[in-house]
Design an enzyme around this catalytic site. Structure first.
Site, PDB file in Angstrom:
ATOM      1  N   LEU A 192       0.513  -1.220  -0.021  1.00  0.00           N
ATOM      2  CA  LEU A 192       0.025  -0.027   0.060  1.00  0.00           C
ATOM      3  C   LEU A 192       0.658   1.284  -0.026  1.00  0.00           C
ATOM      4  CD1 LEU A 192      -2.460  -1.094   2.614  1.00  0.00           C
ATOM      5  CD2 LEU A 192      -2.907  -0.875   0.243  1.00  0.00           C
ATOM      6  N   GLY A 212       6.966   3.491   4.018  1.00  0.00           N
ATOM      7  CA  GLY A 212       7.174   4.476   5.011  1.00  0.00           C
ATOM      8  C   GLY A 212       8.745   4.667   5.237  1.00  0.00           C
ATOM      9  N   VAL A 218       3.909  -1.171   3.861  1.00  0.00           N
ATOM     10  CA  VAL A 218       2.751  -1.235   4.356  1.00  0.00           C
ATOM     11  C   VAL A 218       1.985  -2.127   3.450  1.00  0.00           C
ATOM     12  CG1 VAL A 218       0.692  -0.352   5.264  1.00  0.00           C
ATOM     13  CG2 VAL A 218       2.681   0.924   5.602  1.00  0.00           C
ATOM     14  N   ASP A 220       1.285  16.688  15.336  1.00  0.00           N
ATOM     15  CA  ASP A 220       1.992  16.660  13.839  1.00  0.00           C
ATOM     16  C   ASP A 220       0.880  16.297  12.925  1.00  0.00           C
ATOM     17  OD1 ASP A 220       3.877  16.616  12.005  1.00  0.00           O
ATOM     18  OD2 ASP A 220       4.609  14.202  12.279  1.00  0.00           O
ATOM     19  N   LYS A 262      -0.741  17.202   9.517  1.00  0.00           N
ATOM     20  CA  LYS A 262      -0.637  17.636   8.254  1.00  0.00           C
ATOM     21  C   LYS A 262      -1.201  16.725   7.205  1.00  0.00           C
ATOM     22  CE  LYS A 262       3.830  15.379   8.485  1.00  0.00           C
ATOM     23  NZ  LYS A 262       5.504  15.435   8.536  1.00  0.00           N
ATOM     24  N   ASN A 300      -0.073  13.007   7.242  1.00  0.00           N
ATOM     25  CA  ASN A 300      -0.482  11.913   7.984  1.00  0.00           C
ATOM     26  C   ASN A 300      -2.117  11.833   8.243  1.00  0.00           C
ATOM     27  OD1 ASN A 300       2.289  11.918   8.861  1.00  0.00           O
ATOM     28  ND2 ASN A 300       2.063  13.116  10.565  1.00  0.00           N
ATOM     29  N   ASP A 327      -0.573   8.189  12.030  1.00  0.00           N
ATOM     30  CA  ASP A 327       0.606   8.424  12.300  1.00  0.00           C
ATOM     31  C   ASP A 327       0.652   9.352  13.838  1.00  0.00           C
ATOM     32  OD1 ASP A 327       3.788   9.082  12.283  1.00  0.00           O
ATOM     33  OD2 ASP A 327       3.480   9.270  10.151  1.00  0.00           O
ATOM     34  N   THR A 375       6.628  19.225  11.919  1.00  0.00           N
ATOM     35  CA  THR A 375       7.082  19.737  10.702  1.00  0.00           C
ATOM     36  C   THR A 375       6.927  21.114  10.640  1.00  0.00           C
ATOM     37  OG1 THR A 375       6.228  17.707   9.772  1.00  0.00           O
ATOM     38  CG2 THR A 375       6.917  19.160   8.130  1.00  0.00           C
TER      39      THR A 375
END
Ligand code: AMP
Length: 403
Positions: free
Chosen positions: A134, A137, A142, A251, A253, A256, A269, A287
């Site tokens: 999928l 990372g 995944v 995080d 964004k 994620n 995430d 980030t």
């Protein structure tokens, strides 16, 4: 009953940040192994899959073919040909496009399995058929996977222990596992369990059928307002749930966030998230584009910050959904400077209501940011979200209002 058990577990949830002294020992990866303390999660997973798809279950049209040809399947014993053929036939009948999910007639779930009393479930790789990759990372791939005895479709995330160790990222994974496995919300990606072998750690995750939100945003350049509003409403609901559990994501964004088969938000995430009952944290992470001013210039008393950091990120997210780029995107030094002053320009094509929400979230003083309950009641959200359903397409009128 299982839900009650989970809720009860929640009340006693203790999630430690490794920086505060984790319950997991660095030198003992086996402690990341079978979570026998969560015997009921697989049952919950089955029930949630059942209840989410009352009359239908989902499978990939291309899934059957992938099952046949997958190299990853070398890891697992083969499925009986008749079962594969049945799956292939059902999948082919429902196939619309090679990549899209299709709904096929429900295969009966074995009731004995679902109804059996809670017994500790020890997961291992042989229990899963491995399908197509999928995504990739930082620490592994995944895969689409299916639990053999029940047909339960999930995503199996592999993490290489050696890579985790060399990047000193064990803490991140521990956080992800400890926090995510205790969360139950329709807009938060579920972590059903985990296990490991000598080289890898496997996370059994809810399968997010429409993949990364970031890819959709890049493809569409920017979202129409009705879609952005529905996404933001779902993110706000998920964040409200997290904050109630004293979890700060830190995080938020597009990278994620995943999308479920119905296009619904699935926040994923949790590597940077933290369980902070004191509601004040002091670690710098996340980030740059999405970092709030208090984490960059450390304006807070004693340099700490609280869950309001996620409100700022929600404002950045709203802007990026509507404009196609983050509001403070620049060189590193300039981004920092601009965040510290909340220096941004909202293009004229953004509606006044959306502009108002962005300005109420991107506020320098964390305490003055619009609370999540008010985000959900904001006129821009109410205009585009049908009450009780925040995943569907809008009425014809609002779609015309679109951009
Ligand atoms: P990660 O290692 O979590 O960054 O995942 C790598 C990629 O795999 C992501 O960018 C997604 O495209 C995909 N992916 C991860 N988890 C899932 C999931 N639960 N369902 C569907 N795709 C996923």
């Amino acid at each position: 009953m299982a839900t009650r058990t989970l809720e009860a577990r929640f009340e006693h949830m203790s999630v430690n940040d490794p920086s505060d002294g984790s319950r997991f020992q660095k030198s003992k990866p086996s402690q990341l192994a079978h979570s026998t303390s969560r015997p009921n999660l697989f049952k919950v997973a089955l029930q949630s899959q059942k209840s989410n798809t009352v009359t239908a279950t989902v499978t990939l049209p291309s899934q059957a073919a992938q099952w046949k040809g997958s190299t990853a399947q070398a890891n697992a014993p083969p499925t009986s040909p008749s079962k594969r053929e049945k799956l292939a036939a059902a999948a082919a009948a429902a196939a619309r496009s090679s990549d899209e999910l299709a709904v096929v007639e429900q295969r009966p779930q074995p009731p004995s399995y679902v109804d059996q009393p809670l017994t500790p479930k020890q997961f291992h790789l042989g229990m899963f058929e491995i399908g197509r990759p999928l995504g990739k990372g930082k620490f592994g791939r995944v895969y689409l996977a299916r639990e053999r005895s029940t047909g339960f479709v999930c995503a199996l995330k592999t993490l290489y222990k050696a890579e985790l160790q060399s990047c000193r990222a064990e803490g991140q994974v521990r956080r992800e596992v400890e926090i995510q496995s205790n969360l139950r919300h329709p807009n938060i990606l579920k972590l059903y369990g985990h296990f490991h072998d000598s080289k890898r750690i496997f996370l059994i995750l809810e399968f997010a059928g429409k993949g990364e939100l970031y890819k959709h945003l890049r493809r569409e350049n920017r979202f129409p307002e009705w879609k952005a509003a529905q996404y933001i409403a779902q993110c706000a609901a998920a964040l409200r749930y997290l904050h109630r559990k004293h979890v700060i994501h830190r995080d938020i964004k597009p990278e994620n966030i995943l999308l479920g088969i119905h296009g619904e938000i699935k926040i994923a995430d949790f590597g940077w998230s933290v369980h902070a009952p004191s509601r004040r944290r002091q670690t710098l992470c996340g980030t740059l584009d999405y970092l709030p001013p208090e984490m960059i210039v450390r304006t807070g008393k004693d340099g700490s910050y609280n869950e309001k950091v996620d409100l700022w990120s929600l404002g950045v997210l709203t802007y990026e959904f509507l404009v196609g780029e983050a509001p403070f995107e620049d060189t590193k030094a300039m981004t920092e400077r601009r965040i510290a002053r909340a220096d941004m320009t909202i293009p004229s094509f953004v509606s006044p209501e959306a502009r108002d929400l962005i300005k109420r979230l991107l506020v320098l003083d964390p305490e003055k940011r619009l609370p999540l309950e008010d985000v959900e009641q904001h006129p821009w959200i109410l205009k585009h979200c049908v009450k009780g359903s925040r995943t569907g397409k809008p009425e014809q009128k609002s779609r015309r209002d679109g951009n």
